[in-house]
Design an enzyme around this catalytic site. Structure first.
Site, mmCIF file in Angstrom:
data_model
loop_
_atom_site.group_PDB
_atom_site.id
_atom_site.type_symbol
_atom_site.label_atom_id
_atom_site.label_comp_id
_atom_site.label_asym_id
_atom_site.label_seq_id
_atom_site.Cartn_x
_atom_site.Cartn_y
_atom_site.Cartn_z
ATOM 1 N N TYR A 60 51.835 76.807 47.621
ATOM 2 C CA TYR A 60 51.644 77.699 48.714
ATOM 3 C C TYR A 60 51.733 78.990 48.103
ATOM 4 O O TYR A 60 51.134 79.875 48.335
ATOM 5 C CB TYR A 60 52.697 77.325 49.787
ATOM 6 C CG TYR A 60 54.137 77.799 49.391
ATOM 7 C CD1 TYR A 60 54.864 77.101 48.872
ATOM 8 C CD2 TYR A 60 54.743 79.051 49.662
ATOM 9 C CE1 TYR A 60 56.154 77.265 48.598
ATOM 10 C CE2 TYR A 60 55.741 79.384 49.467
ATOM 11 C CZ TYR A 60 56.631 78.321 48.737
ATOM 12 O OH TYR A 60 58.229 78.807 48.529
ATOM 13 N N GLU B 196 37.868 83.471 52.856
ATOM 14 C CA GLU B 196 39.180 84.030 52.310
ATOM 15 C C GLU B 196 39.988 84.713 53.428
ATOM 16 O O GLU B 196 40.360 85.664 53.332
ATOM 17 C CB GLU B 196 38.800 84.986 51.010
ATOM 18 C CG GLU B 196 38.340 84.100 49.895
ATOM 19 C CD GLU B 196 38.431 84.835 48.545
ATOM 20 O OE1 GLU B 196 39.459 85.771 48.539
ATOM 21 O OE2 GLU B 196 37.713 84.674 47.929
ATOM 22 N N GLY C 156 11.977 97.958 60.540
ATOM 23 C CA GLY C 156 10.911 97.448 61.787
ATOM 24 C C GLY C 156 10.517 96.298 61.236
ATOM 25 O O GLY C 156 11.044 95.090 60.722
ATOM 26 N N ARG D 242 40.890 88.689 48.363
ATOM 27 C CA ARG D 242 40.436 89.271 49.423
ATOM 28 C C ARG D 242 39.891 90.659 49.049
ATOM 29 O O ARG D 242 38.708 91.220 49.736
ATOM 30 C CB ARG D 242 40.993 89.027 50.659
ATOM 31 C CG ARG D 242 42.190 89.893 50.728
ATOM 32 C CD ARG D 242 42.774 89.435 52.025
ATOM 33 N NE ARG D 242 42.840 87.901 52.421
ATOM 34 C CZ ARG D 242 44.013 87.425 52.673
ATOM 35 N NH1 ARG D 242 45.159 87.980 52.564
ATOM 36 N NH2 ARG D 242 44.248 86.103 52.572
HETATM 37 C C1 LIG Z 1 30.100 79.939 52.191
HETATM 38 C C2 LIG Z 1 31.594 79.331 52.113
HETATM 39 C C3 LIG Z 1 32.417 79.432 51.116
HETATM 40 C C4 LIG Z 1 33.855 78.960 50.993
HETATM 41 N N1 LIG Z 1 34.302 78.906 49.994
HETATM 42 C C5 LIG Z 1 35.431 78.242 49.933
HETATM 43 C C6 LIG Z 1 36.238 78.236 48.551
HETATM 44 O O1 LIG Z 1 35.679 78.270 47.513
HETATM 45 N N2 LIG Z 1 37.537 77.559 48.567
HETATM 46 C C7 LIG Z 1 38.086 77.217 49.750
HETATM 47 O O2 LIG Z 1 39.089 76.501 49.794
HETATM 48 N N3 LIG Z 1 37.690 77.449 50.902
HETATM 49 C C8 LIG Z 1 36.115 78.018 50.991
HETATM 50 N N4 LIG Z 1 35.795 78.482 52.101
HETATM 51 C C9 LIG Z 1 36.452 77.977 53.424
HETATM 52 C C10 LIG Z 1 36.848 79.197 54.394
HETATM 53 O O3 LIG Z 1 37.886 79.799 53.478
HETATM 54 C C11 LIG Z 1 37.263 78.746 55.612
HETATM 55 O O4 LIG Z 1 35.667 78.359 56.325
HETATM 56 C C12 LIG Z 1 37.650 79.798 56.653
HETATM 57 O O5 LIG Z 1 39.081 80.114 55.894
HETATM 58 C C13 LIG Z 1 38.038 79.724 58.057
HETATM 59 O O6 LIG Z 1 38.363 78.271 58.189
HETATM 60 P P1 LIG Z 1 37.369 77.144 59.266
HETATM 61 O O7 LIG Z 1 36.229 77.424 58.830
HETATM 62 O O8 LIG Z 1 38.364 75.906 59.257
HETATM 63 O O9 LIG Z 1 37.477 77.999 60.754
HETATM 64 P P2 LIG Z 1 38.887 77.688 61.867
HETATM 65 O O10 LIG Z 1 39.851 78.029 61.004
HETATM 66 O O11 LIG Z 1 38.705 76.679 62.505
HETATM 67 O O12 LIG Z 1 38.533 79.077 62.593
HETATM 68 C C14 LIG Z 1 37.632 79.185 63.647
HETATM 69 C C15 LIG Z 1 37.647 80.398 64.392
HETATM 70 O O13 LIG Z 1 38.981 80.582 65.023
HETATM 71 C C16 LIG Z 1 39.841 81.635 64.725
HETATM 72 N N5 LIG Z 1 41.268 81.344 64.546
HETATM 73 C C17 LIG Z 1 41.904 80.598 63.927
HETATM 74 N N6 LIG Z 1 43.030 80.381 63.902
HETATM 75 C C18 LIG Z 1 43.402 81.435 64.896
HETATM 76 C C19 LIG Z 1 44.513 82.110 65.079
HETATM 77 N N7 LIG Z 1 45.748 81.596 64.987
HETATM 78 N N8 LIG Z 1 44.396 83.256 65.796
HETATM 79 C C20 LIG Z 1 43.139 83.816 66.195
HETATM 80 N N9 LIG Z 1 42.048 83.277 65.825
HETATM 81 C C21 LIG Z 1 42.209 82.139 65.151
HETATM 82 C C22 LIG Z 1 39.180 82.117 63.460
HETATM 83 O O14 LIG Z 1 39.230 83.530 63.276
HETATM 84 C C23 LIG Z 1 37.801 81.676 63.588
HETATM 85 O O15 LIG Z 1 36.775 82.652 64.198
HETATM 86 C C24 LIG Z 1 34.339 78.773 52.197
HETATM 87 C C25 LIG Z 1 33.696 78.792 53.459
HETATM 88 C C26 LIG Z 1 32.317 79.043 53.531
HETATM 89 C C27 LIG Z 1 31.611 79.062 54.840
#
Ligand SMILES: Cc1cc2nc3c(=O)[nH]c(=O)nc-3n(C[C@H](O)[C@H](O)[C@H](O)COP(=O)(O)OP(=O)(O)OC[C@H]3O[C@@H](n4cnc5c(N)ncnc54)[C@H](O)[C@@H]3O)c2cc1C
Length: 388
Positions: free
Chosen positions: A241, A372, A348, A252
């Site tokens: 962690y 991130e 445009g 980030r």
């Molecule tokens: C193109 C791409 C590349 C990536 N590369 C990597 C990588 O190399 N390694 C890796 O480990 N991951 C990677 N990721 C994963 C990325 O870090 C996650 O998609 C991101 O952290 C969001 O998680 P989630 O998609 O599960 O969304 P969720 O966590 O389900 O979030 C959905 C929405 O809910 C909101 N939300 C969730 N919890 C809360 C809260 N407590 N309070 C308020 N709002 C909340 C979020 O802000 C978001 O708007 C990648 C993702 C993409 C799309």
């Protein structure tokens, strides 16, 4: 203060001689070697293998790796310049380089044992791409709810589970994989492992078909009883962690740099276009309505640059930077979306088609608010710092 009443501290955006040289060489490389490939890589959703070789030759895949291991021996700020410059031309190329430097190499430099560093760093400096695998289908923002399991055996660990959304999944050979040795331990069970492509029980699954940064691969990783020896633990068992938090706090800033470069790229294209495009007998840049919009975009880019550079310089100075990193990523990603959107508007009809570069930048901008740590999670980090 000096006798003339000026401070001896350099302004934030004044770069040192080596930073200027690096920026110039990456800018020239991006224009000459990346620009011609952008559209094809975007349309095919595939990174050019030849370009990867050129990125290694340029030295930007190992910015902070010490020269003794074949790296460039640079600073975190150097990585930020590289990511910004590449992103002006193609944010997909920038994110491959960003993950390699600010997450993978960063974590290995900080947490790797001397033996692990001696094995991995020379490879990462010359030809091998890394990936960073934390997210899963059920754990994104709540990253430490991860389910991937690392069962202890007499010989080492056996990993089972699935990772989702892993950048560089297609091209990487070295993966930092987060798994729990015991779900009952909560976040204190999370451990970081080095897993290499080709290890029995490990395979790369589906590649995502994305809105933006399409040349960057985003893949599922599958672990089915994948054996990993104990000397492949990165850091200590149960301290994964900390590996994750500390690298992502720094990583980030790299995403801030990616979004800054994207915004600068969109603005530069738009300034050129609005000067050339004539309507009502004059360049559209001659109209105050357009000028004011460009002025706001320039302000967005300037403020994004100040916040990204400040966070990176704080990090290199060993000063606290947690809130500043979250702010720079959040601000730069919103600035990138606003600037790319304006770029489309001011082009445009040409802003809406693929013959011009801004529609891609508009699509690419969206990811800055997601990976991130989503913008809501950045706000959470900032609020925690502000409220104490
Ligand atoms: C193109 C791409 C590349 C990536 N590369 C990597 C990588 O190399 N390694 C890796 O480990 N991951 C990677 N990721 C994963 C990325 O870090 C996650 O998609 C991101 O952290 C969001 O998680 P989630 O998609 O599960 O969304 P969720 O966590 O389900 O979030 C959905 C929405 O809910 C909101 N939300 C969730 N919890 C809360 C809260 N407590 N309070 C308020 N709002 C909340 C979020 O802000 C978001 O708007 C990648 C993702 C993409 C799309």
């Amino acid at each position: 203060m000096t006798s003339a009443g000026t401070t001896s501290l350099p302004p934030l955006t004044v770069l040192t001689e080596d930073e200027v040289l690096l920026r110039q060489s990456v800018r020239e490389f991006a224009e000459a070697q990346v620009r011609p490939l952008v559209r094809e890589m975007d349309e095919q959703g595939k990174f050019s293998p030849a370009l990867i070789g050129e990125l290694f030759k340029l030295g930007v895949m190992a910015v902070e790796i010490p020269e003794a291991y074949g790296g460039s021996g640079g600073t975190f700020f150097h990585s930020v310049i590289v990511v910004e410059e590449l992103s002006r031309v193609d944010p997909s190329v920038a994110v491959m380089v960003d993950v390699q430097n600010t997450l993978v190499i960063n974590a290995i430099l900080r947490w790797g044992s001397p033996a692990l560093q001696a094995d991995l760093l020379p490879r990462l400096a010359t030809s091998t791409i890394g990936a960073y695998a934390l997210s899963e289908a059920g754990s994104g923002s709540d990253a430490f709810a991860l389910q991937t399991r690392a069962r202890k055996t007499d010989e080492g660990y056996v990993i089972s589970g699935r990772k989702l959304w892993i950048t560089n999944g297609n091209e990487a050979d070295i993966f930092i994989v987060f798994a729990t040795i015991d779900p009952q331990l909560g976040y204190k069970g999370i451990t970081a492992f080095i897993v290499e492509r080709g290890t029995p029980g490990f395979s790369v699954g589906k590649k995502e078909d994305k809105l933006g940064i399409r040349a960057s691969s985003t893949c599922e990783l599958i672990f089915e009883d994948c054996f990993v020896p104990p000397n492949r633990v990165l850091g200590e068992v149960g301290r994964g962690y900390k590996v994750a938090i500390e690298t992502l706090n720094e990583g980030r800033i790299g995403i801030g740099a990616q979004m800054l470069g994207l915004a600068q790229g969109a603005l530069t294209h738009t300034i050129r276009y609005t000067k050339e495009r004539k309507q009502f007998g004059a360049s559209i840049a001659d109209y105050q309505g357009v000028q004011f919009q460009l002025a706001r975009a320039a302000m967005d880019v300037e403020l994004a640059r100040l916040s990204v550079y400040n966070a990176a310089r704080l990090r290199d100075a060993g000063r606290p930077f947690l809130a500043e990193a979250a702010m720079c990523k959040l601000f730069a990603s919103e600035a990138a979306e606003r600037t790319a959107s304006l770029a489309v508007n001011l082009h445009g009809g040409n802003g809406f088609v693929k013959d011009y570069p801004v529609e891609k930048l508009y699509r690419d901008a969206k990811i800055g608010q997601i990976y991130e740590g989503t913008s809501n999670l950045q706000l959470q980090t900032i609020a925690k710092q502000v409220l104490g």
